[in-house]
Scaffold this motif. Structure first.
Motif, short mmCIF file in Angstrom:
data_model
loop_
_atom_site.label_atom_id
_atom_site.label_comp_id
_atom_site.label_asym_id
_atom_site.label_seq_id
_atom_site.Cartn_x
_atom_site.Cartn_y
_atom_site.Cartn_z
N ARG A 74 62.29 33.02 36.60
CA ARG A 74 62.35 31.77 37.35
C ARG A 74 60.97 31.17 37.60
N GLN A 75 59.95 32.02 37.69
CA GLN A 75 58.62 31.53 38.06
C GLN A 75 57.88 30.89 36.89
N SER B 228 70.68 36.98 46.04
CA SER B 228 70.96 35.64 46.54
C SER B 228 71.89 34.89 45.60
N ALA C 267 66.71 26.03 42.93
CA ALA C 267 66.42 27.19 43.75
C ALA C 267 64.94 27.19 44.08
N ASP C 268 64.61 27.55 45.32
CA ASP C 268 63.22 27.75 45.73
C ASP C 268 62.36 26.53 45.42
N GLU C 269 62.83 25.35 45.83
CA GLU C 269 62.09 24.09 45.67
C GLU C 269 61.81 23.75 44.21
N THR C 270 62.60 24.28 43.31
CA THR C 270 62.42 24.01 41.88
C THR C 270 63.73 23.58 41.26
N SER D 262 66.63 39.95 44.11
CA SER D 262 67.49 39.59 45.24
C SER D 262 68.89 39.26 44.76
N ASP E 221 59.21 20.39 39.85
CA ASP E 221 59.23 20.41 41.31
C ASP E 221 60.01 19.19 41.79
N SER F 290 65.61 36.22 40.82
CA SER F 290 64.41 35.75 40.12
C SER F 290 64.69 35.29 38.70
N GLN G 288 73.28 31.65 46.88
CA GLN G 288 73.30 30.29 47.43
C GLN G 288 74.69 29.89 47.92
#
Length: 424
Positions: free
Chosen positions: A186-187, A30, A125-128, A28, A147, A171, A32
């Motif tokens: 990122r994951q 993205s 990003a993304d709740e992290t 993506s 988190d 990502s 922000q």
């Protein structure tokens, strides 16, 4: 290609047969940039320093609260190594001797995490939450992911002695490291690729349609955000799209506007070494110079918003001998350029306050400018009308500013003495 690499490459292609090999590594775009919070070092991955949803103090500010994040010690020496905060919802997350979450209303501690010797800059990003950390025993920096309740999700070493606030785009977590840029998934924190950045001190890239990387004497490099399948297998960086080499130093992150990439060339700390006139460049998506304008001796990352590019520079004035050392005295010059053609809309000079090269921030037509006078050890915050350059307020601080962030109606300031301030 080795036989093992060839087999891995074919395996990747087989696994992506339904979507096509060329899709591997796509992500993506993205950035922000529309966030009402302050999730990254310079608000967004474009490094604009502009929060269009916030409205900071327009008159002489009141300090609502302050918290100490760390004592001044070796791990935090140098303004690049002082913790930068992320403001998300009703909390501010900041590093220091611990990594902690604070309530925005009063600064009280919600939770804190320990384990590393130092926690530096934070991205979200993304709740992290992604924070750069330093482990003295192994003498290396890492990126740790938490988190929003303070539980660690993963940790990945970046293999250097310095680590700055990461930039998150799509990502990928882009971790500035010394002297390289490391890209992590990122994951799970898995290393995607890394590339040398040449200059001796790490700095953030800018991430938009490409990854724009300052590389010191090598200028600014644009790389694709997508790895082709073979590069992914071999952990090679994405293809280089172009290089802008101004025959000078680009040591600060560029900022990306709606049409151009704005990169600031700097001179040496002592102009006698490099008398070439530094400039601010507006670069097209193909790396061509759309316009350039003269700049000061040492530039910060430009601020981009409302069709204007704001540039803060330190202009060398004279050498001053002090206790056996030779220091430079710098004036601060703040210039507002039209983003399309570079025309100067206004310019301000503040005598003697051009030391410490910290990027201003912009919110609701107010430009907040950190200033420091190295010789007299005096630090100030200046709020300027973004349209005219007129002073709205001028506030003295006990120590020089290291980072600024603005969210809702509050200006957050970290200072070199280890304090996080909330001004309204």
């Amino acid at each position: 290609m080795t036989e093992s690499s060839r087999r891995a490459f074919l395996a990747v292609c087989g696994a992506t047969a339904f979507t096509g090999c060329a899709s591997l590594g796509s992500q993506s775009l993205s950035t922000q940039s529309d966030s009402a919070d302050w999730p990254l070092f310079a608000h967004d991955s474009k490094n604009t320093g502009y929060n269009s949803h916030a409205s900071g103090p327009k008159s002489s500010p009141t300090e609502r609260w302050r918290v100490r994040t760390h004592d001044l010690r070796e791990e935090f020496r140098g303004y690049a190594l002082t913790p930068s905060p992320a403001i998300i919802g009703d909390r501010v997350y900041v590093g220091g001797e611990t990594f902690s979450a604070h309530d925005l209303s009063d600064g009280s501690v919600v939770w804190e995490s320990v384990g590393e010797d130092a926690y530096y800059g934070t991205g979200f990003a993304d709740e992290t939450l992604f924070v750069a950390t330093w482990d003295k025993s192994s003498e290396t920096s890492s990126i740790s992911a938490f988190d929003t309740d303070g539980n660690r999700k993963w940790k990945q070493k970046t293999g250097s002695r310095r680590g700055l606030a990461p930039t998150i785009g799509g990502s990928t977590v882009y971790a500035p490291s010394d002297p390289k840029l490391v890209a992590l998934d990122r994951q799970n924190g898995n290393r995607q690729w890394e590339t040398k950045t040449v200059q001796p001190y790490p700095t953030q890239p800018s991430v938009a349609d490409a990854v724009y990387i300052p590389t010191g004497w090598d200028g600014c490099i644009a790389r694709s955000r997508k790895q082709d399948p073979l590069a992914s297998v071999l952990s090679h960086p994405p293809k280089k799209q172009w290089t802008h080499d101004p025959d000078g130093i680009i040591r600060t992150p560029p900022a990306v506007g709606s049409r151009y990439v704005y990169a600031a060339m700097s001179g040496e700390w002592h102009p006698d070494v490099n008398p070439k006139q530094p400039r601010l460049f507006a670069l097209t998506s193909g790396g061509k110079v759309a316009w350039s304008r003269p700049a000061g001796t040492i530039s910060t990352t430009p601020v981009v918003g409302d069709g204007v590019v704001f540039e803060k520079t330190g202009v060398f004035v004279e050498k001053v001998r002090e206790a056996g050392y030779v220091r430079g005295r710098f004036d601060a010059k703040i210039t507002a350029h039209d983003a399309e053609d570079g025309e100067v809309r206004w310019q301000r000079t503040v005598d003697g306050f051009g030391s410490w090269h910290i990027q201003p921030v912009l919110a609701d037509k107010v430009l907040y400018v950190p200033l420091h006078e190295e010789i007299g050890r005096e630090s100030r915050l200046l709020a300027l009308d973004a349209k005219t350059g007129e002073t709205l307020w001028n506030h003295m601080l006990d120590a020089p500013t290291t980072h600024l962030a603005v969210a809702e109606s509050t200006l957050y300031v970290t200072s070199y003495d280890g304090i996080l301030h909330a001004f309204e």
